[in-house]
Scaffold this active site. Structure first.
Site, PDB file in Angstrom:
ATOM      1  N   ILE A   1      45.453  36.418  37.553  1.00 32.93           N
ATOM      2  CA  ILE A   1      45.944  35.129  38.043  1.00 32.93           C
ATOM      3  C   ILE A   1      46.883  34.477  37.037  1.00 32.93           C
ATOM      4  CG2 ILE A   1      45.251  32.795  38.712  1.00 32.93           C
ATOM      5  CD1 ILE A   1      42.537  34.052  39.573  1.00 32.93           C
TER       6      ILE A   1
ATOM      7  N   PHE B   1      41.807  40.867  42.300  1.00 32.42           N
ATOM      8  CA  PHE B   1      42.360  39.981  41.267  1.00 32.42           C
ATOM      9  C   PHE B   1      41.233  39.296  40.503  1.00 32.42           C
ATOM     10  CE2 PHE B   1      41.889  37.254  44.971  1.00 32.42           C
ATOM     11  CZ  PHE B   1      41.457  36.042  44.455  1.00 32.42           C
ATOM     12  N   CYS B   2      41.581  38.856  39.289  1.00 31.39           N
ATOM     13  CA  CYS B   2      40.660  38.128  38.424  1.00 31.39           C
ATOM     14  C   CYS B   2      41.500  37.251  37.510  1.00 31.39           C
ATOM     15  CB  CYS B   2      39.769  39.085  37.644  1.00 31.39           C
ATOM     16  SG  CYS B   2      40.692  40.231  36.581  1.00 31.39           S
ATOM     17  N   THR B   3      40.927  36.763  36.437  1.00 35.63           N
ATOM     18  CA  THR B   3      41.643  35.825  35.572  1.00 35.63           C
ATOM     19  C   THR B   3      42.799  36.484  34.831  1.00 35.63           C
ATOM     20  OG1 THR B   3      39.564  34.634  35.243  1.00 35.63           O
ATOM     21  CG2 THR B   3      41.381  34.118  33.739  1.00 35.63           C
TER      22      THR B   3
END
Length: 284
Positions: free
Chosen positions: A214, A185-187
């Site tokens: 996210i 996951f990341c932004t």
């Protein structure tokens, strides 16, 4: 005036970027848009802002203009609103990669890595395992300073300073991922998608990317199984699980995130310095 902020990326094989660059720049300037568009052989990544009329016109242009031969017809945009223009100018740049990993460019035509949507992921985390009964490992692909603002509970965080370090730390820590379902996951999705593709290519099984990152997770299910806020690369600094700006700010001098607690320090001078400045200076 309300400004519409658009963010989007898409992994797709491109080979006419040099010809497109002046035409895309001219169209964006005609519309009064500001921001940055990155074009690379592996795809497009953009952050732009303008009036509602201008951003709607840009979406229609990038999706449907014959110039692009339908390569961006399915491009999905994330939208937010602001009271002012967050960007100073309009740039269209040619890059080797739309997000730098310093590995051979991925091959979009071979397909993206599998993804898991926010609601399914929440159900997995609620149960402690995926639908097949495997334990779920959340893998944070962001930089260490972003992770410090907030992340998923019990997420793996290898304290990288830049995304190009990701392949090396994965090679060194493959044992952490064996026998588990790995959710990168990341932004907003771009780094975790490329990370998932890389892990898939080097033979790590049961890898997923968090669809939309996210911010999409916040939008769909709120802050379940997440602690803190989410760092964003714009004037807002961080968003809470309700997608509202927080009281975190970015230090003008060293670019560190300054929490409300750190803002009480005598060394915090708005626009000049923060408690992290000495450490940043010694590391320079």
């Amino acid at each position: 005036m309300t400004i519409v902020n658009l963010a989007a990326y898409h992994f797709v094989s491109l080979d006419a970027n040099e010809q497109w660059r002046p035409l895309v720049t001219a169209r964006c300037n005609e519309l009064g848009l500001r921001g940055t568009i990155l074009l690379a052989p592996e795809g497009i990544n953009l952050f732009i802002a303008g009036t509602r009329e201008a951003t709607d016109a840009f979406i229609a242009y990038i999706r449907h203009d014959p110039l692009f031969e339908g390569k961006f017809a399915t491009l999905q945009f994330k939208e937010s609103l602001s009271d002012s223009q967050p960007f100073r100018r309009m740039l269209v740049r040619l890059k080797r990669e739309i997000i730098t990993m310093k590995k051979p460019a991925i091959k979009p035509e071979l397909g993206r890595a599998p993804f898991v949507d926010a609601r399914t992921l929440k159900a997995w985390l609620d149960r402690g395992h995926d639908d097949a009964g495997r334990p779920v490992v959340m893998l944070d692909t962001r930089n260490a300073f972003e992770v410090d603002v907030g992340t998923f509970d019990n997420a793996l965080d290898y304290r990288i300073d830049k995304f190009s370090e990701f392949p090396e730390v994965i090679d060194a820590n493959r044992a952490d991922l064996e026998g588990k379902t790995v959710v990168s996951f990341c932004t907003g999705g771009i780094r975790c998608e490329k990370a998932a593709i890389h892990m898939k290519e080097i033979g790590i099984d049961n890898v997923y990317q968090l669809e939309g990152g996210i911010l999409k997770y916040f939008e769909e299910v709120g802050g379940a199984h997440y602690h803190g806020d989410c760092f964003v690369f714009d004037y807002r600094t961080a968003l809470n699980p309700q997608l509202q700006p927080t009281e975190n700010v970015t230090c003008f001098a060293c670019r560190a995130v300054v929490t409300p607690e750190a803002q009480q320090s005598p060394s915090y001078v708005p626009g000049k310095s923060c408690p992290a400045c000495p450490q940043a200076a010694s590391a320079a």
